[in-house]
Scaffold this motif. Structure first.
Motif, mmCIF file in Angstrom:
data_model
loop_
_atom_site.group_PDB
_atom_site.id
_atom_site.type_symbol
_atom_site.label_atom_id
_atom_site.label_comp_id
_atom_site.label_asym_id
_atom_site.label_seq_id
_atom_site.Cartn_x
_atom_site.Cartn_y
_atom_site.Cartn_z
ATOM 1 N N LEU A 125 3.055 5.104 0.330
ATOM 2 C CA LEU A 125 3.437 3.694 0.450
ATOM 3 C C LEU A 125 4.942 3.572 0.627
ATOM 4 C CD1 LEU A 125 2.531 0.753 0.427
ATOM 5 C CD2 LEU A 125 2.746 0.771 -2.061
ATOM 6 N N ASP A 126 5.349 3.039 1.762
ATOM 7 C CA ASP A 126 6.765 2.853 2.079
ATOM 8 C C ASP A 126 7.111 1.381 1.914
ATOM 9 O OD1 ASP A 126 9.336 2.868 3.065
ATOM 10 O OD2 ASP A 126 8.794 3.527 5.089
ATOM 11 N N LEU A 127 8.043 1.080 1.023
ATOM 12 C CA LEU A 127 8.453 -0.309 0.813
ATOM 13 C C LEU A 127 9.382 -0.814 1.904
ATOM 14 C CD1 LEU A 127 7.419 0.613 -2.027
ATOM 15 C CD2 LEU A 127 9.112 -0.950 -3.009
ATOM 16 N N GLY A 128 9.846 0.093 2.769
ATOM 17 C CA GLY A 128 10.820 -0.282 3.784
ATOM 18 C C GLY A 128 10.386 -1.403 4.711
ATOM 19 N N PRO A 129 9.186 -1.332 5.301
ATOM 20 C CA PRO A 129 8.788 -2.414 6.210
ATOM 21 C C PRO A 129 8.754 -3.782 5.538
ATOM 22 C CG PRO A 129 7.425 -0.475 6.578
ATOM 23 C CD PRO A 129 8.242 -0.197 5.356
ATOM 24 N N GLN B 190 9.485 -20.755 7.665
ATOM 25 C CA GLN B 190 9.507 -19.583 8.527
ATOM 26 C C GLN B 190 8.115 -18.950 8.612
ATOM 27 O OE1 GLN B 190 13.104 -16.988 8.281
ATOM 28 N NE2 GLN B 190 13.449 -18.053 6.338
ATOM 29 N N ALA B 191 7.833 -18.333 9.752
ATOM 30 C CA ALA B 191 6.584 -17.596 9.913
ATOM 31 C C ALA B 191 6.600 -16.371 8.996
ATOM 32 C CB ALA B 191 6.413 -17.166 11.362
ATOM 33 N N TYR B 192 5.421 -15.970 8.541
ATOM 34 C CA TYR B 192 5.360 -14.847 7.600
ATOM 35 C C TYR B 192 4.134 -13.991 7.871
ATOM 36 C CZ TYR B 192 5.354 -12.288 3.142
ATOM 37 O OH TYR B 192 5.379 -11.309 2.185
ATOM 38 N N ALA B 193 4.378 -12.740 8.200
ATOM 39 C CA ALA B 193 3.316 -11.749 8.351
ATOM 40 C C ALA B 193 3.763 -10.513 7.582
ATOM 41 C CB ALA B 193 3.086 -11.409 9.819
ATOM 42 N N PRO B 194 3.293 -10.342 6.338
ATOM 43 C CA PRO B 194 3.746 -9.201 5.540
ATOM 44 C C PRO B 194 3.277 -7.874 6.122
ATOM 45 C CG PRO B 194 1.927 -10.320 4.448
ATOM 46 C CD PRO B 194 2.307 -11.158 5.631
ATOM 47 N N ASP B 195 3.955 -6.829 5.724
ATOM 48 C CA ASP B 195 3.542 -5.483 6.107
ATOM 49 C C ASP B 195 2.115 -5.254 5.625
ATOM 50 O OD1 ASP B 195 3.858 -2.608 6.795
ATOM 51 O OD2 ASP B 195 3.734 -2.389 4.614
ATOM 52 N N PRO B 196 1.193 -4.829 6.504
ATOM 53 C CA PRO B 196 -0.213 -4.694 6.096
ATOM 54 C C PRO B 196 -0.431 -3.771 4.907
ATOM 55 C CG PRO B 196 -0.035 -4.654 8.490
ATOM 56 C CD PRO B 196 1.366 -4.598 7.953
ATOM 57 N N ALA B 197 0.260 -2.644 4.865
ATOM 58 C CA ALA B 197 0.072 -1.720 3.734
ATOM 59 C C ALA B 197 0.534 -2.351 2.432
ATOM 60 C CB ALA B 197 0.816 -0.407 3.992
ATOM 61 N N ALA B 198 1.669 -3.052 2.479
ATOM 62 C CA ALA B 198 2.176 -3.716 1.276
ATOM 63 C C ALA B 198 1.246 -4.838 0.847
ATOM 64 C CB ALA B 198 3.586 -4.259 1.529
ATOM 65 N N LEU B 199 0.710 -5.580 1.811
ATOM 66 C CA LEU B 199 -0.208 -6.670 1.481
ATOM 67 C C LEU B 199 -1.469 -6.136 0.813
ATOM 68 C CD1 LEU B 199 -1.210 -9.564 1.518
ATOM 69 C CD2 LEU B 199 -1.916 -9.226 3.912
ATOM 70 N N ALA C 94 -1.792 -3.389 -0.860
ATOM 71 C CA ALA C 94 -1.421 -2.899 -2.188
ATOM 72 C C ALA C 94 -1.218 -4.058 -3.154
ATOM 73 C CB ALA C 94 -0.148 -2.057 -2.094
ATOM 74 N N SER C 95 -0.570 -5.111 -2.698
ATOM 75 C CA SER C 95 -0.337 -6.284 -3.544
ATOM 76 C C SER C 95 -1.652 -6.925 -3.944
ATOM 77 C CB SER C 95 0.549 -7.290 -2.798
ATOM 78 O OG SER C 95 0.660 -8.501 -3.512
ATOM 79 N N HIS C 96 -2.553 -7.099 -2.987
ATOM 80 C CA HIS C 96 -3.848 -7.708 -3.286
ATOM 81 C C HIS C 96 -4.615 -6.882 -4.309
ATOM 82 C CE1 HIS C 96 -8.190 -8.419 -2.626
ATOM 83 N NE2 HIS C 96 -7.805 -9.678 -2.644
ATOM 84 N N ALA C 97 -4.634 -5.562 -4.121
ATOM 85 C CA ALA C 97 -5.351 -4.695 -5.061
ATOM 86 C C ALA C 97 -4.750 -4.782 -6.456
ATOM 87 C CB ALA C 97 -5.332 -3.252 -4.559
#
Length: 200
Positions: free
Chosen positions: A7-11, A138-147, A149-152
């Motif tokens: 998991l990379d927090l960078g994006p 503002q438009a918002y599309a979070p990084d899919p991997a981070a999203l 992980a956050s949901h889980a």
């Protein structure tokens, strides 16, 4: 749970940094979906948590990791437009070290396993990114991997009877087939359809 080793927090940190760059000065006093913060307070909170979780990843424990989130209202640094993107980048870089995810560390004055601290950091970036985007239009599309992980992370917390519900507030009901971001936002105690209040 997401494999923290990959998991990379960078994006996600980069997405939040771009949202920060898009905040007009005229919106700093506006309300956000997070009732405790106006936009300026949310930016201050992001700046403080980025430093705290950067240092938690480094196991550099001290004042930045020992202070509870509600101990004082977060102040917005005068140079926030430069400082906040910088510390967000440092946060992401610190969590690229596999050692950050192992052993024990501390954040918000709480001792916790490194992998849990990392997941809290991811969740903060995803949910507060949504807060900031909604508050400033503002438009918002979070990084899919981070999203994911956050949901889980939020789902596990909501299903933990010892917590008595969500981490940030009572879970907001949404349809099972709602978009994943809406489900994560609802698990954080926010209304996914929140919009800034209109002036009378």
């Amino acid at each position: 749970m997401t494999d923290t080793a990959t998991l990379d927090l960078g994006p996600q940190a980069g997405i939040v940094a771009r949202l920060v760059a898009g905040v007009p000065d005229a919106r700093l006093a506006d309300r956000t979906p997070c009732p405790a913060y106006a936009v300026s307070g949310l930016l201050g909170h992001l700046a403080h948590l980025a430093v705290a979780f950067r240092d938690a990843a480094r196991k550099d424990l001290g004042p930045t990791t020992d202070t509870a989130p509600g101990a004082a209202a977060p102040s917005l640094p005068a140079s926030w437009r430069e400082e906040l993107p910088r510390v967000l980048g440092e946060l992401a870089e610190a969590w690229r070290d596999p050692a950050a995810w192992s052993g024990m560390t501390r954040a918000g004055g709480v001792d916790l396993p490194g992998d849990v601290a990392g997941m809290v950091a991811v969740d903060e970036l995803v949910i507060h990114g949504w807060d900031l985007a909604r508050a400033t239009g503002q438009a918002y599309a979070p990084d899919p991997a981070a999203l994911h992980a956050s949901h889980a992370f939020l789902l596990a917390a909501a299903e933990d009877d010892s917590r008595g519900g969500g981490i940030f507030g009572p879970v907001v009901p949404v349809p099972d087939d709602a978009p994943l971001l809406d489900r994560a936002v609802a698990l954080s105690g926010r209304e996914p359809g929140w919009t800034p209040p209109t002036s009378p």
